[in-house]
Design an enzyme around this catalytic site. Structure first.
Site, short mmCIF file in Angstrom:
data_model
loop_
_atom_site.label_atom_id
_atom_site.label_comp_id
_atom_site.label_asym_id
_atom_site.label_seq_id
_atom_site.Cartn_x
_atom_site.Cartn_y
_atom_site.Cartn_z
N TYR A 5 0.54 -0.92 -0.17
CA TYR A 5 0.10 -0.02 -0.32
C TYR A 5 1.10 1.30 0.17
O TYR A 5 1.51 0.96 0.85
CB TYR A 5 -0.59 0.38 0.93
CG TYR A 5 -1.30 1.27 1.14
CD1 TYR A 5 -2.50 1.59 0.10
CD2 TYR A 5 -1.63 1.68 2.31
CE1 TYR A 5 -3.11 2.60 0.67
CE2 TYR A 5 -2.01 3.37 2.68
CZ TYR A 5 -2.57 3.53 1.58
OH TYR A 5 -3.23 5.27 0.95
N SER A 55 -8.01 12.98 6.44
CA SER A 55 -8.61 13.04 5.41
C SER A 55 -10.03 12.41 5.66
O SER A 55 -11.25 12.14 7.06
CB SER A 55 -8.31 10.81 6.16
OG SER A 55 -8.03 10.05 4.96
N CYS A 61 -12.16 15.24 4.76
CA CYS A 61 -12.93 16.13 5.03
C CYS A 61 -12.44 17.12 4.71
O CYS A 61 -12.83 18.29 4.70
CB CYS A 61 -12.32 16.83 6.69
SG CYS A 61 -12.52 15.75 8.23
#
Ligand code: SPV
Ligand code: MN
Length: 632
Positions: free
Chosen positions: A226, A277, A279
């Protein structure tokens, strides 16, 4: 000394790769590559320069080695991270700290240096056996500029290498030109995806470790794919840069850089913004009619006394959920084109096209996603139904594909002069949609330090929990929070005209639990801030700052959105909630005390004064103060 690894490197590299490496005449580069060539023991190592051939080679390898697959649009690819490797691993991301400093770093996730080093060397020993590795040179920020931080990435993941060529500026030439005195100043990243399964995903996620050495500017990342865990240039470099900036008195912030455009007045005003994150960070940077410079990380430096910023990156690693033709037309349109994009963790349908949550398109009933072969209703090992795509599925794309890029700011070696900073949180009941701070210090302590949000799918763990998020930067602050907050204050106060600071909250809910304005209302808030910077609007005072007048917002909504903004909505949204604000500040104090027991008393004194001021307002005006009632 420099020849120490030559024999070994020659056995693992083509003549061309070896020559590229030695041409840099950089002993520290040779030592880094040599050490990990021996220790991780890849079958081969390819060294990249800045050429188009190498960029292409890396993408081709990502496909040939199976970490990416070509989609219906042949320029697009899909990469899957393992089912348990879908977000940043906060637990296993640790700072390696010398024993004597462990006590004052305890708020950070840290590990004793020697213990951490021994563990990561153990995990990484021979980890690349049988794999082909690649070495790349990059720059954080524009190359050959006062902002530049050179970096070297050594990885066995061609997906990581491919992503980095999209996301950062290649800087082999920059390394080549480095003067001798600078030759040892760069960040080093060593990464391995570890053993891969038949879907080319990391097998040993239990051995996933990201260990950071801020003393020596090196990050070790093992057993993950990731991007938030694997890509050195992104969040690892950010942590190193934050540490460095704390020592040197500049700032590295988790912020977008954008230009608000006033066509009529021929004004271009640069803003940066930090939002936890989910927002509204990317959607603010992408407001239609404005221009984007960057969407995630900014460096701030004082250049000739001016507050200037660069976007550290060249591309974006964006959340794809809810990107659709209506809400995100520019990005959506780009994702539909046959151009270089890496999709990650979306669904690939039988038509070999990507589908994701909130796409606004009917998804197929089956396909392949981060779970593997997928059908509607399929359950994972824990019995949880697997959605069509992960909530943190992403796209990786160059920023200059976007029509709304601000080329001038994007290319500027000296960055852009920042005039406004936005701090946007997520709360349904406390903060107003936009409020200006009277000065820089107030902005940092009342807007930035008090930011809060709810957890989202971008990190592993529970979603939907309300969390403090000072400067939206907490995951990356690599020295004590109190000192970091003071450095923020000092940096702004050291420049002649620091930017104005505004808070945002796009998530206030009405009495029936619905959002009160459309998603595009952020444009009106932004243009109010833009106008304030240029001395245009009057403001009403509140105990925490200055808010718009109704008449100005009414006009802004009409001009920019062709919407009627009612006075009732205004009064509801801009009501000051005394008790809720006091509670918010108490939470901030408690959080700082917990995160940094050494945080300077002046911070707490400041918040206590703010609480006293709100308490006095409450005594005088009542708990809920309608806009205009407060007289200071
Ligand atoms: C974020 O979560 O802040 C991101 C994505 O930008 S990650 O690369 O995971 O950090
Ligand atoms: Mn980010």
């Amino acid at each position: 000394m420099t020849e120490k690894y030559d024999t070994l490197l020659k056995t693992k590299m083509s003549k061309a790769s070896f020559e590229k490496l030695t041409a840099l005449k950089n002993p520290k580069v040779m030592e880094f590559v040599g050490f990990f060539a021996e220790h991780c023991d890849p079958a081969s190592i390819y060294v990249c320069d800045d050429s188009a051939e190498d960029t292409k080679y890396v993408r081709d390898q990502a496909v040939a080695q199976g970490e990416e697959e070509i989609l219906a649009h042949p320029e697009q690819t899909i990469h899957w991270d393992g089912y348990g490797d879908q977000g940043r691993d906060k637990n296993n991301t640790r700072f390696m700290v010398a024993k004597e400093n462990l006590a004052n770093m305890k708020a950070l996730n840290s590990i004793d240096y020697d213990k951490g080093y021994a563990e990561i060397l153990e995990i990484s020993k021979g980890i690349m056996k049988g794999k082909d590795a690649v070495v790349q040179f990059f720059s954080e920020g524009p190359t050959e500029s006062p902002f530049t931080i050179p970096c070297i990435q050594f990885t066995d993941s061609w997906y990581v290498a491919h992503s980095e060529f999209i996301l950062y500026r290649s800087a082999y030439t920059h390394f080549f030109k480095m003067p001798d005195a600078e030759k040892d100043k760069f960040y080093r990243f060593i990464h391995s995806a570890g053993e891969l399964d038949d879907r080319n995903c990391t097998v040993h996620v239990d051995k996933r470790r990201i260990y950071m050495d801020t003393q020596n500017n090196i990050v070790y990342s093992m057993n993950n794919q990731y991007a938030g865990n694997s890509i050195g240039l992104k969040k690892h470099a950010m942590r190193l840069a934050i540490n460095q900036s704390g020592k040197e008195g500049w700032l590295c912030e988790h912020m977008f850089v954008m230009a608000a455009i006033d066509e009529k007045k021929k004004r271009k005003t640069y803003f940066c913004g930090a939002y936890p994150s989910a927002c509204g960070k990317t959607s603010t940077a992408m407001i239609p009619g404005e221009k984007i410079v960057g969407d995630d990380i900014a460096y701030f430096r004082s250049i000739n006394g001016e507050f200037r910023a660069v976007n550290v990156e060249f591309g974006m690693f964006g959340i794809i959920k809810d990107v659709n033709a209506k809400d995100d037309p520019v990005i959506f349109e780009n994702l539909m084109k046959n151009q270089e994009i890496i999709f990650s963790n979306v669904l690939i349908g039988p038509d070999n096209k990507p589908y994701w949550l909130g796409m606004g398109v009917e998804p197929p009933a089956e396909g392949r996603n981060h779970f593997g072969p997928w059908k509607k209703g399929v359950k994972d090992a824990k019995g949880k139904e697997v959605g069509i795509a992960h909530g943190n599925a992403r796209y990786t794309m160059r920023l200059d594909y976007l029509d709304n890029i601000d080329k001038e700011g994007f290319e500027a070696k000296l960055g852009v002069k920042v005039e406004g900073i936005l701090y946007g949180g997520r709360d349904s009941d406390t903060t107003v949609p936009v409020e200006e701070s009277p000065n820089w210090r107030d902005g940092i302590l009342l807007k930035a330090a008090t930011l809060e949000s709810e957890t989202t799918s971008a990190t592993l763990g529970a979603e939907g929990v309300r969390e403090p998020s000072p400067m939206a930067n907490l995951d990356f602050v690599s020295y004590p929070l109190g000192a970091y907050t003071i450095n923020n204050i000092k940096f702004g106060e050291s420049v002649e005209n620091p930017p104005r600071i505004f808070s945002n909250n796009y998530f206030m809910k009405g009495p029936d639990g619905d959002f009160m304005t459309s998603k595009l209302a952020k444009k009106a808030w932004l243009h109010w801030a833009e106008g304030r910077i240029h001395g245009e609007y009057q403001a009403l005072h509140t105990p925490t700052g200055m808010i718009p007048l109704y008449k100005d917002l009414k006009e802004l909504f009409k001009t920019h959105l062709n919407e009627d903004f009612s006075e009732e909505t205004y009064a509801y949204l801009f009501t000051f909630h005394c008790t809720k604000w006091i509670q918010k500040l108490e939470r901030t104090k408690a959080f700082y005390a917990k995160m940094d027991p050494e945080a300077p008393k002046e911070l707490f004194d400041y918040w206590d004064e703010a609480i006293a001021k709100i308490q006095a307002a409450k005594d005088k005006y009542g708990d809920e103060i309608k806009p205009g009632d407060y007289k200071g």
